[in-house]
Scaffold this motif. Structure first.
Motif, PDB file in Angstrom:
ATOM      1  N   ALA A  50     -11.840  49.798  27.087  1.00  0.00           N
ATOM      2  CA  ALA A  50     -11.130  50.047  25.830  1.00  0.00           C
ATOM      3  C   ALA A  50      -9.641  50.224  26.099  1.00  0.00           C
ATOM      4  O   ALA A  50      -8.797  49.614  25.439  1.00  0.00           O
ATOM      5  CB  ALA A  50     -11.702  51.301  25.175  1.00  0.00           C
ATOM      6  N   TYR A  51      -9.317  51.034  27.111  1.00  0.00           N
ATOM      7  CA  TYR A  51      -7.904  51.280  27.394  1.00  0.00           C
ATOM      8  C   TYR A  51      -7.243  50.043  28.008  1.00  0.00           C
ATOM      9  O   TYR A  51      -6.062  49.794  27.790  1.00  0.00           O
ATOM     10  CB  TYR A  51      -7.743  52.542  28.252  1.00  0.00           C
ATOM     11  N   ASP A  52      -8.026  49.265  28.769  1.00  0.00           N
ATOM     12  CA  ASP A  52      -7.490  47.996  29.299  1.00  0.00           C
ATOM     13  C   ASP A  52      -7.128  47.066  28.149  1.00  0.00           C
ATOM     14  O   ASP A  52      -6.094  46.393  28.167  1.00  0.00           O
ATOM     15  CB  ASP A  52      -8.531  47.281  30.177  1.00  0.00           C
ATOM     16  N   LEU A  53      -8.015  47.020  27.137  1.00  0.00           N
ATOM     17  CA  LEU A  53      -7.768  46.139  25.992  1.00  0.00           C
ATOM     18  C   LEU A  53      -6.509  46.572  25.240  1.00  0.00           C
ATOM     19  O   LEU A  53      -5.716  45.733  24.800  1.00  0.00           O
ATOM     20  CB  LEU A  53      -8.962  46.176  25.034  1.00  0.00           C
ATOM     21  N   LEU A  54      -6.332  47.884  25.132  1.00  0.00           N
ATOM     22  CA  LEU A  54      -5.137  48.384  24.446  1.00  0.00           C
ATOM     23  C   LEU A  54      -3.881  48.006  25.225  1.00  0.00           C
ATOM     24  O   LEU A  54      -2.852  47.642  24.643  1.00  0.00           O
ATOM     25  CB  LEU A  54      -5.215  49.902  24.292  1.00  0.00           C
ATOM     26  N   ALA A  55      -3.979  48.078  26.555  1.00  0.00           N
ATOM     27  CA  ALA A  55      -2.834  47.693  27.395  1.00  0.00           C
ATOM     28  C   ALA A  55      -2.541  46.216  27.205  1.00  0.00           C
ATOM     29  O   ALA A  55      -1.380  45.805  27.085  1.00  0.00           O
ATOM     30  CB  ALA A  55      -3.126  48.005  28.855  1.00  0.00           C
ATOM     31  N   GLU A  56      -3.586  45.406  27.153  1.00  0.00           N
ATOM     32  CA  GLU A  56      -3.401  43.962  26.960  1.00  0.00           C
ATOM     33  C   GLU A  56      -2.778  43.695  25.588  1.00  0.00           C
ATOM     34  O   GLU A  56      -1.863  42.881  25.452  1.00  0.00           O
ATOM     35  CB  GLU A  56      -4.754  43.243  27.113  1.00  0.00           C
ATOM     36  N   LEU A  57      -3.248  44.433  24.577  1.00  0.00           N
ATOM     37  CA  LEU A  57      -2.700  44.253  23.223  1.00  0.00           C
ATOM     38  C   LEU A  57      -1.208  44.586  23.230  1.00  0.00           C
ATOM     39  O   LEU A  57      -0.393  43.848  22.661  1.00  0.00           O
ATOM     40  CB  LEU A  57      -3.460  45.151  22.237  1.00  0.00           C
ATOM     41  N   GLU A  58      -0.864  45.681  23.893  1.00  0.00           N
ATOM     42  CA  GLU A  58       0.543  46.090  23.932  1.00  0.00           C
ATOM     43  C   GLU A  58       1.395  45.036  24.637  1.00  0.00           C
ATOM     44  O   GLU A  58       2.448  44.647  24.146  1.00  0.00           O
ATOM     45  CB  GLU A  58       0.663  47.434  24.643  1.00  0.00           C
ATOM     46  N   ASN A  59       0.900  44.570  25.790  1.00  0.00           N
ATOM     47  CA  ASN A  59       1.663  43.548  26.533  1.00  0.00           C
ATOM     48  C   ASN A  59       1.819  42.283  25.714  1.00  0.00           C
ATOM     49  O   ASN A  59       2.886  41.663  25.706  1.00  0.00           O
ATOM     50  CB  ASN A  59       0.967  43.219  27.856  1.00  0.00           C
ATOM     51  N   ALA A  60       0.737  41.891  25.030  1.00  0.00           N
ATOM     52  CA  ALA A  60       0.797  40.664  24.232  1.00  0.00           C
ATOM     53  C   ALA A  60       1.806  40.827  23.100  1.00  0.00           C
ATOM     54  O   ALA A  60       2.576  39.913  22.798  1.00  0.00           O
ATOM     55  CB  ALA A  60      -0.588  40.338  23.682  1.00  0.00           C
TER      56      ALA A  60
ATOM     57  N   LYS B 226       2.367  30.034  19.888  1.00  0.00           N
ATOM     58  CA  LYS B 226       0.977  30.087  19.413  1.00  0.00           C
ATOM     59  C   LYS B 226       0.046  30.750  20.433  1.00  0.00           C
ATOM     60  O   LYS B 226      -0.892  31.447  20.071  1.00  0.00           O
ATOM     61  CB  LYS B 226       0.464  28.665  19.130  1.00  0.00           C
ATOM     62  N   ASP B 227       0.314  30.492  21.707  1.00  0.00           N
ATOM     63  CA  ASP B 227      -0.556  31.072  22.738  1.00  0.00           C
ATOM     64  C   ASP B 227      -0.476  32.592  22.719  1.00  0.00           C
ATOM     65  O   ASP B 227      -1.480  33.282  22.885  1.00  0.00           O
ATOM     66  CB  ASP B 227      -0.169  30.556  24.131  1.00  0.00           C
ATOM     67  N   VAL B 228       0.743  33.104  22.529  1.00  0.00           N
ATOM     68  CA  VAL B 228       0.902  34.563  22.521  1.00  0.00           C
ATOM     69  C   VAL B 228       0.272  35.145  21.259  1.00  0.00           C
ATOM     70  O   VAL B 228      -0.376  36.194  21.300  1.00  0.00           O
ATOM     71  CB  VAL B 228       2.401  34.950  22.614  1.00  0.00           C
ATOM     72  N   ILE B 229       0.427  34.432  20.129  1.00  0.00           N
ATOM     73  CA  ILE B 229      -0.213  34.894  18.884  1.00  0.00           C
ATOM     74  C   ILE B 229      -1.723  34.968  19.105  1.00  0.00           C
ATOM     75  O   ILE B 229      -2.374  35.948  18.734  1.00  0.00           O
ATOM     76  CB  ILE B 229       0.130  33.941  17.709  1.00  0.00           C
ATOM     77  N   SER B 230      -2.266  33.943  19.760  1.00  0.00           N
ATOM     78  CA  SER B 230      -3.706  33.941  20.030  1.00  0.00           C
ATOM     79  C   SER B 230      -4.090  35.098  20.942  1.00  0.00           C
ATOM     80  O   SER B 230      -5.173  35.675  20.808  1.00  0.00           O
ATOM     81  CB  SER B 230      -4.129  32.636  20.710  1.00  0.00           C
TER      82      SER B 230
END
Lengths: 720, 116
Positions: free
Chosen positions: A25-35, A46-50
């Motif tokens: 869960a926290y990894d996903l949040l980190a990925e969301l933040e980075n994205a 588009k790739d970043v939006i995806s």
């Protein structure tokens, strides 16, 4: 099973699932933040939006599967916005990025509610949702609202059986008018790809000649092979807005939709027959020809080229999945709770200590058998130690990436423009060190932005780019990791520091300190003013607390600053805090350990070898004068030193310093034990270790020892 | 906005396309292609500084290629290979065998055949 039992079991399962999902869960949040931060840089990519969409989608799906319904519903709302963005119905703006970052923080708060018992405020969720609605196009806002009112569990969540991977054949034939309605079929295909590994074949056979072509109409349809664990409803969801005007068939590859385990997947002929594109007799006939089956079939007009392409694609997809599965089976990884790792290292530490005792007893005894067993145990223990230590190693990038947000938020609030560059993110460091490093690094970075980097106009006036730069790098250096925080700001004002230090009584008014030492004064307690603590850090942490944290990690801080050009702060940290290779020495009956990584060489010290210069005792080592410290004297150990003493020469910062002991014992695997609060203030000792015979050896903090002696020398000189 | 220019060479015609090659431009591009194919023995489409491309545009190229092949004319597409290939791959246009309709199994979307 009674209903009550069933309920209990389900709730137990959910708790187990939640616990397993925690780190993800926290990894996903980190990925969301980075994205999101990447999206801010390139809002049209588009790739970043995806990437953002996928992160939200996974949080929604996996969160829902673990019973985090509020997280799932909330993520669903935000996901709707990114769906609109993906379909070019809404453009990415700074406001949307800020809102999504706030949403990310709220999702984190919701997770914290479950995992850390810190309840999240529902009001914030509602506020964000209503703001998200404002950015949605009219029709979508209504749909999203409806979904929020009676939020169905995501398809992937409601189907308990859908956890397993199923491969589907999908045929999608859109309405000829799809282009005119503003829907790009490509977006639908892209969305399918977010569900899992996917291969797409566009069926082109119905495209008419140029003369007859209505170019604004769609004459294509698509065959897709998709492997997903999200269930059939998730696939249907992709086509939800076009389902009334399209033909859509979704069927599992075979009855169970499972990719067969054997390596040889069906041949092209079998597939074409199975897909209903060819009959058995034709295949049999054609098999007499030696050329490629696909070419012959097309040439004879038995089957359309696009159908062959689709069948070949299915074949390739399944074969790749089989290869992938084999690879996964060869190299599986599991998530392990970190406290289990801590326990493992503790146990290895104990084992190392016991092994030392065994080796000692074996060496003292006469049994050759015992000695050989002891040697074997020693070898195995060393391997076990290295292995368990390597499990605890994590790439430093795991915390470095978090600072992008810190830099973004603070620079925005101060009206500055700052770029953060990360280097050496793959450098590995013990997980405990990494965890303890977070707060000091945040503080140092905030300092760089607040005090280091100038306002854009000031920078421009000084001929610098308006945008400031902070460079965060990590690299290995022996048994240490060097972490550098480098800014291209105004640099530190040595004169102002000197004035403040004199004013605070930290140095004498006429003290001639080298610049490096002058900068180090900012690390002293009391140097930071109250205003700095609140305004600068906002965390109640001054530079002295950073120093304390780094000291606790047995690390050092080095500051270099050039006026107008910027400041570089280098942290040097040990790779691990648990077990080190030590160098065991003895003075009288006491044992002392030096970190082996610092030891350069050992020489003998006989009476008369010493040279004295400016109050320092120096030793001539092959023409080089090396200052040394007599530990017997330093620690006031009673008794006489032997006639020939031993000098262990170690690297301390950028110089070589000798430490005089009575005897050298040799290399020793040192399990570091804390000395406890009572001995915290003892200078020059960083911990202790237990030796084979049960006695305690103190671990020397060589840097502190040298600094202590230097300070006393300065005081002695100035009092003369 | 799509920007379409024509060049005539000894070997035939070259149509240079740039900008937004999407559904909003396909009708006018179609007319250009049709007119060019009527007169030129060979037609080359060159993609330059394309900001966007969509499936409607790929469909148009496919149709043009077939029309050219049926009348024994050469039709090729060049330039901006990365963007072009990426879209082909994403949208499922790539082919391993040329299509029957265009004769001799040639195809615009042909990729290096893999071992099967």
């Amino acid at each position: 099973m009674s209903d009550q039992n069933q309920d209990q079991n389900e709730s137990f399962d959910l708790n187990v699932l939640r616990e397993m999902f925690k780190s993800e869960a926290y990894d996903l949040l980190a990925e969301l933040e980075n994205a999101l931060l990447a999206l801010e840089e390139s809002p049209r990519d588009k790739d970043v939006i995806s990437r953002v969409f996928r992160a939200l989608h996974t949080i929604k799906g996996s969160g829902g599967a673990c019973g985090f319904d509020d997280v799932s519903h909330f993520a669903h709302q935000v996901e709707a916005l990114y769906d609109a963005i993906r379909n070019d119905k809404t453009a990415v703006t700074k406001e949307i990025i800020n809102l999504t970052l706030a949403a990310r923080d709220q999702i984190a708060a919701l997770f914290d509610g479950y995992y850390r018992n810190i309840p999240a405020e529902q009001e914030i969720t509602d506020q964000i949702v209503s703001q998200v609605q404002r950015f949605l196009p009219e029709g979508l806002a209504k749909t999203a609202k409806k979904a929020a009112a009676a939020p169905p569990l995501p398809a992937d969540v409601s189907e308990k059986s859908s956890v397993r991977q199923v491969t589907y054949r999908i045929r999608f034939r859109p309405s000829p008018t799809i282009f005119q309605t503003g829907t790009d079929p490509q977006n639908l295909i892209d969305e399918l790809k977010t569900l899992g590994p996917c291969r797409v074949v566009a069926q082109l056979s119905e495209i008419p000649d140029l003369e007859k072509l209505n170019a604004e109409e769609c004459h294509l349809y698509w065959d897709v092979i998709l492997t997903t664990d999200r269930g059939i409803d998730a696939i249907k969801d992709v086509f939800i807005f076009v389902q009334d005007v399209s033909e859509l068939t979704i069927e599992p590859l075979d009855e169970a939709g499972q990719v067969p385990g054997e390596m040889e997947y069906k041949k092209l002929g079998e597939l074409l027959v199975e897909r209903g594109d060819l009959n058995h007799d034709d295949i049999h006939d054609v098999m007499q020809d030696q050329r490629r089956l696909g070419e012959i079939l097309v040439e004879r007009g038995l089957v359309n080229i696009d159908k062959v392409e689709a069948a070949l694609t299915e074949q390739q997809h399944v074969r790749e999945l089989q290869r992938e599965r084999q690879k996964t089976e060869e190299m599986t990884s599991i998530r392990v709770r970190s406290d289990k790792l801590d326990k493992l290292v503790d146990l290895v530490g104990e084992l190392v200590t016991v092994q030392a005792r065994l080796s000692q007893i074996a060496a003292e005894g006469t049994s050759a058998l015992l000695l050989s067993i002891a040697e074997e145990v020693e070898r195995l223990t060393a391997e076990l130690r290295d292995n368990s230590m390597s499990i605890r190693m994590m790439p430093i990038g795991t915390i470095f990436n978090k600072y992008r947000r810190v830099v973004r938020d603070l620079s925005q609030s101060l009206g500055k423009s700052v770029d953060l560059f990360l280097e050496g993110t793959e450098t590995e460091l013990d997980k405990t060190v990494i965890e303890k490093l977070h707060d000091p690094l945040v503080h140092l970075i905030r300092n760089c932005i607040d005090h280091g980097i100038e306002m854009p106009d000031t920078r421009a006036a000084a001929g610098k780019p308006r945008q400031g730069t902070i460079r965060l790098t990590a690299e290995h250096s022996g048994a240490h990791v060097l972490i550098r925080i480098e800014d291209d700001g105004g640099g530190m004002n040595a004169e102002a520091i000197r004035r403040k230090a004199i004013e605070k009584g930290l140095i004498a008014a006429d003290a001639a300190l080298p610049q490096k030492d002058l900068f180090s004064l900012v690390l002293l307690p009391g140097f930071s003013t109250a205003k700095q603590v609140t305004d600068v850090s906002g965390r109640g942490v001054g530079m002295d607390v950073v120093k304390q944290a780094i000291d606790a990690l047995r690390g050092t801080i080095d500051i270099v600053s050039v006026p107008g050009q910027g400041t570089t702060i280098t942290l040097s940290l040990p790779l691990t805090l648990a077990i080190i290779d030590g160098f065991l020495t003895r003075i009288g009956s006491d044992y002392y350990v030096l970190p082996l990584s610092l030891v350069d060489e050992c020489v003998e010290l006989k009476a008369g070898d010493a040279v004295s210069a400016s109050g320092r005792t120096l030793l001539n080592v092959r023409g080089e004068l090396v200052p040394y410290i007599k530990l017997r004297k330093r620690f006031a150990i009673p008794g006489d030193a032997p006639k020939i003493e031993q000098v262990v020469i170690a690297k301390v910062e950028h110089m070589r310093v000798g430490f005089v002991v009575d005897h050298i014992v040799g290399g020793h695997q040192t399990v570091i034990k804390n000395l406890g609060k009572m001995y915290k203030k003892v200078e020059g000792i960083s911990g202790a270790t237990i030796l084979g015979d049960g006695s305690v050896a103190l671990i020397l903090d060589v840097l502190k020892l040298v600094q202590g002696v230097e300070r006393e020398e300065v005081q002695a000189t100035s009092s003369k | 906005m799509a920007d379409i220019r024509e060049e005539t060479t000894n070997d035939g015609k070259t149509i240079i396309m740039s900008g937004e090659l999407t559904v909003s431009a396909v009708n006018s591009i179609k007319i250009t292609l049709l007119n060019a194919l009527r007169v030129a023995p060979a037609l080359q489409v060159r993609l330059e500084s394309v900001s966007r491309m969509d499936i409607a545009f790929l469909q148009l190229l496919c149709s043009a290629h077939r029309t050219a092949a049926d009348s024994g004319k050469q039709f090729t597409v060049s330039g901006d290979p990365d963007r072009f290939l990426e879209l082909l791959k994403k949208s499922g246009f790539q082919r391993h065998i040329g299509c029957r309709e265009s004769g001799k199994y040639t195809c615009l979307w042909l990729v290096q055949a893999e071992t099967r």
